[in-house]
Design a protein around this motif. Structure first.
Motif, PDB file in Angstrom:
ATOM      1  N   LEU A   1       0.855  -1.184   0.000  1.00  0.00           N
ATOM      2  CA  LEU A   1       0.000   0.000   0.000  1.00  0.00           C
ATOM      3  C   LEU A   1       0.890   1.233   0.000  1.00  0.00           C
ATOM      4  O   LEU A   1       1.716   1.407   0.893  1.00  0.00           O
ATOM      5  CB  LEU A   1      -0.914   0.016   1.222  1.00  0.00           C
ATOM      6  N   PHE A   2       0.728   2.045  -1.016  1.00  0.00           N
ATOM      7  CA  PHE A   2       1.456   3.302  -1.124  1.00  0.00           C
ATOM      8  C   PHE A   2       0.469   4.441  -0.949  1.00  0.00           C
ATOM      9  O   PHE A   2      -0.578   4.466  -1.591  1.00  0.00           O
ATOM     10  CB  PHE A   2       2.132   3.427  -2.497  1.00  0.00           C
ATOM     11  N   ASP A   3       0.809   5.355  -0.068  1.00  0.00           N
ATOM     12  CA  ASP A   3       0.035   6.578   0.105  1.00  0.00           C
ATOM     13  C   ASP A   3       0.878   7.701  -0.486  1.00  0.00           C
ATOM     14  O   ASP A   3       1.818   8.186   0.135  1.00  0.00           O
ATOM     15  CB  ASP A   3      -0.243   6.824   1.581  1.00  0.00           C
ATOM     16  N   ASN A   4       0.558   8.077  -1.698  1.00  0.00           N
ATOM     17  CA  ASN A   4       1.306   9.114  -2.402  1.00  0.00           C
ATOM     18  C   ASN A   4       0.850  10.476  -1.906  1.00  0.00           C
ATOM     19  O   ASN A   4      -0.277  10.887  -2.142  1.00  0.00           O
ATOM     20  CB  ASN A   4       1.111   8.964  -3.910  1.00  0.00           C
ATOM     21  N   ILE A   5       1.741  11.153  -1.209  1.00  0.00           N
ATOM     22  CA  ILE A   5       1.420  12.391  -0.522  1.00  0.00           C
ATOM     23  C   ILE A   5       1.674  13.620  -1.383  1.00  0.00           C
ATOM     24  O   ILE A   5       0.876  14.551  -1.400  1.00  0.00           O
ATOM     25  CB  ILE A   5       2.236  12.486   0.785  1.00  0.00           C
ATOM     26  N   GLU A   6       2.787  13.609  -2.105  1.00  0.00           N
ATOM     27  CA  GLU A   6       3.175  14.807  -2.854  1.00  0.00           C
ATOM     28  C   GLU A   6       4.005  14.421  -4.072  1.00  0.00           C
ATOM     29  O   GLU A   6       4.872  13.551  -3.987  1.00  0.00           O
ATOM     30  CB  GLU A   6       4.014  15.716  -1.948  1.00  0.00           C
ATOM     31  N   VAL A   7       3.734  15.046  -5.196  1.00  0.00           N
ATOM     32  CA  VAL A   7       4.533  14.873  -6.404  1.00  0.00           C
ATOM     33  C   VAL A   7       5.398  16.121  -6.574  1.00  0.00           C
ATOM     34  O   VAL A   7       4.884  17.225  -6.669  1.00  0.00           O
ATOM     35  CB  VAL A   7       3.634  14.675  -7.644  1.00  0.00           C
ATOM     36  N   SER A   8       6.711  15.924  -6.600  1.00  0.00           N
ATOM     37  CA  SER A   8       7.632  17.047  -6.778  1.00  0.00           C
ATOM     38  C   SER A   8       8.197  17.109  -8.189  1.00  0.00           C
ATOM     39  O   SER A   8       8.640  18.164  -8.632  1.00  0.00           O
ATOM     40  CB  SER A   8       8.779  16.963  -5.768  1.00  0.00           C
ATOM     41  N   ASP A   9       8.189  15.976  -8.904  1.00  0.00           N
ATOM     42  CA  ASP A   9       8.685  15.937 -10.277  1.00  0.00           C
ATOM     43  C   ASP A   9       7.767  15.045 -11.110  1.00  0.00           C
ATOM     44  O   ASP A   9       7.968  13.821 -11.172  1.00  0.00           O
ATOM     45  CB  ASP A   9      10.124  15.428 -10.303  1.00  0.00           C
TER      46      ASP A   9
ATOM     47  N   TYR B   1       8.252   6.514 -14.108  1.00  0.00           N
ATOM     48  CA  TYR B   1       8.032   5.404 -13.173  1.00  0.00           C
ATOM     49  C   TYR B   1       6.748   4.660 -13.542  1.00  0.00           C
ATOM     50  O   TYR B   1       6.743   3.431 -13.677  1.00  0.00           O
ATOM     51  CB  TYR B   1       7.959   5.945 -11.747  1.00  0.00           C
ATOM     52  N   ALA B   2       5.671   5.397 -13.711  1.00  0.00           N
ATOM     53  CA  ALA B   2       4.370   4.788 -13.995  1.00  0.00           C
ATOM     54  C   ALA B   2       4.385   4.009 -15.313  1.00  0.00           C
ATOM     55  O   ALA B   2       3.724   2.976 -15.435  1.00  0.00           O
ATOM     56  CB  ALA B   2       3.284   5.859 -14.029  1.00  0.00           C
ATOM     57  N   SER B   3       5.140   4.474 -16.275  1.00  0.00           N
ATOM     58  CA  SER B   3       5.172   3.802 -17.573  1.00  0.00           C
ATOM     59  C   SER B   3       5.961   2.496 -17.537  1.00  0.00           C
ATOM     60  O   SER B   3       5.800   1.654 -18.415  1.00  0.00           O
ATOM     61  CB  SER B   3       5.758   4.729 -18.644  1.00  0.00           C
TER      62      SER B   3
ATOM     63  N   ALA C   1      -6.100  -1.200  -6.666  1.00  0.00           N
ATOM     64  CA  ALA C   1      -6.694   0.140  -6.551  1.00  0.00           C
ATOM     65  C   ALA C   1      -5.613   1.158  -6.878  1.00  0.00           C
ATOM     66  O   ALA C   1      -4.472   1.015  -6.452  1.00  0.00           O
ATOM     67  CB  ALA C   1      -7.242   0.386  -5.155  1.00  0.00           C
ATOM     68  N   VAL C   2      -6.009   2.174  -7.641  1.00  0.00           N
ATOM     69  CA  VAL C   2      -5.091   3.261  -7.990  1.00  0.00           C
ATOM     70  C   VAL C   2      -5.859   4.572  -7.889  1.00  0.00           C
ATOM     71  O   VAL C   2      -6.760   4.848  -8.688  1.00  0.00           O
ATOM     72  CB  VAL C   2      -4.518   3.090  -9.413  1.00  0.00           C
TER      73      VAL C   2
ATOM     74  N   GLY D   1      -3.545  10.406   0.555  1.00  0.00           N
ATOM     75  CA  GLY D   1      -3.454  11.360  -0.537  1.00  0.00           C
ATOM     76  C   GLY D   1      -3.929  10.747  -1.851  1.00  0.00           C
ATOM     77  O   GLY D   1      -4.971  11.095  -2.399  1.00  0.00           O
ATOM     78  N   TYR D   2      -3.151   9.800  -2.370  1.00  0.00           N
ATOM     79  CA  TYR D   2      -3.456   9.114  -3.618  1.00  0.00           C
ATOM     80  C   TYR D   2      -3.020   7.663  -3.415  1.00  0.00           C
ATOM     81  O   TYR D   2      -1.863   7.306  -3.653  1.00  0.00           O
ATOM     82  CB  TYR D   2      -2.688   9.764  -4.775  1.00  0.00           C
ATOM     83  N   PRO D   3      -3.919   6.814  -2.916  1.00  0.00           N
ATOM     84  CA  PRO D   3      -3.527   5.455  -2.560  1.00  0.00           C
ATOM     85  C   PRO D   3      -3.358   4.543  -3.768  1.00  0.00           C
ATOM     86  O   PRO D   3      -4.078   4.665  -4.766  1.00  0.00           O
ATOM     87  CB  PRO D   3      -4.695   4.972  -1.694  1.00  0.00           C
ATOM     88  N   VAL D   4      -2.375   3.653  -3.660  1.00  0.00           N
ATOM     89  CA  VAL D   4      -2.155   2.604  -4.655  1.00  0.00           C
ATOM     90  C   VAL D   4      -2.014   1.300  -3.888  1.00  0.00           C
ATOM     91  O   VAL D   4      -1.202   1.196  -2.966  1.00  0.00           O
ATOM     92  CB  VAL D   4      -0.892   2.869  -5.501  1.00  0.00           C
ATOM     93  N   LEU D   5      -2.814   0.290  -4.263  1.00  0.00           N
ATOM     94  CA  LEU D   5      -2.803  -1.004  -3.597  1.00  0.00           C
ATOM     95  C   LEU D   5      -2.442  -2.086  -4.613  1.00  0.00           C
ATOM     96  O   LEU D   5      -3.096  -2.211  -5.655  1.00  0.00           O
ATOM     97  CB  LEU D   5      -4.183  -1.298  -2.995  1.00  0.00           C
ATOM     98  N   ILE D   6      -1.392  -2.853  -4.292  1.00  0.00           N
ATOM     99  CA  ILE D   6      -0.918  -3.924  -5.169  1.00  0.00           C
ATOM    100  C   ILE D   6      -0.986  -5.237  -4.405  1.00  0.00           C
ATOM    101  O   ILE D   6      -0.486  -5.332  -3.290  1.00  0.00           O
ATOM    102  CB  ILE D   6       0.532  -3.676  -5.635  1.00  0.00           C
TER     103      ILE D   6
END
Length: 103
Positions: A6-14, A21-23, A38-39, A53-58
């Motif tokens: 489970l990733f909780d994406n809090i902030e995108v700086s770049d 990464y996503a590609s 879930a994305v 913030g923006y959860p990703v579940l793998i």
């Protein structure tokens, strides 16, 4: 037992680094038997104060496989790219036996 990253994406700086990464990440996740469950999407807090913030579940077949993926040479470069382009919390957890789970 299945395990989840489970990733909780809090902030995108770049955004460019995160787009790269996503590609590339899905192929590495799938090579370790992982599947995105879930994305992102709207997050509504029902109890407490936690806010994602923006959860990703793998999902992975088991805890050992999830750790092998996260620590793998194939993911190492991608992890560095994600970390350079964003700030996130990340956990890996295993499901526990329960009558609530489908057989």
């Amino acid at each position: 037992m299945a395990a989840y990253a489970l990733f909780d994406n809090i902030e995108v700086s770049d955004p460019d680094k995160l787009a790269e990464y996503a590609s590339r990440v899905r192929a590495v996740v799938e090579s370790y038997g992982g599947a995105y469950r879930a994305v992102g999407g709207q997050v509504d807090v029902l109890e407490g104060t936690a806010m994602l913030g923006y959860p990703v579940l793998i999902e992975f077949p088991d805890l050992q496989t999830a750790h092998r993926w996260y620590d793998s040479p194939e993911y190492r470069e991608l992890k560095a790219l994600r970390q350079a382009g964003s700030r996130a919390n990340a956990i890996i957890f295993e499901t526990a036996p329960s009558d609530l789970l489908d057989a």
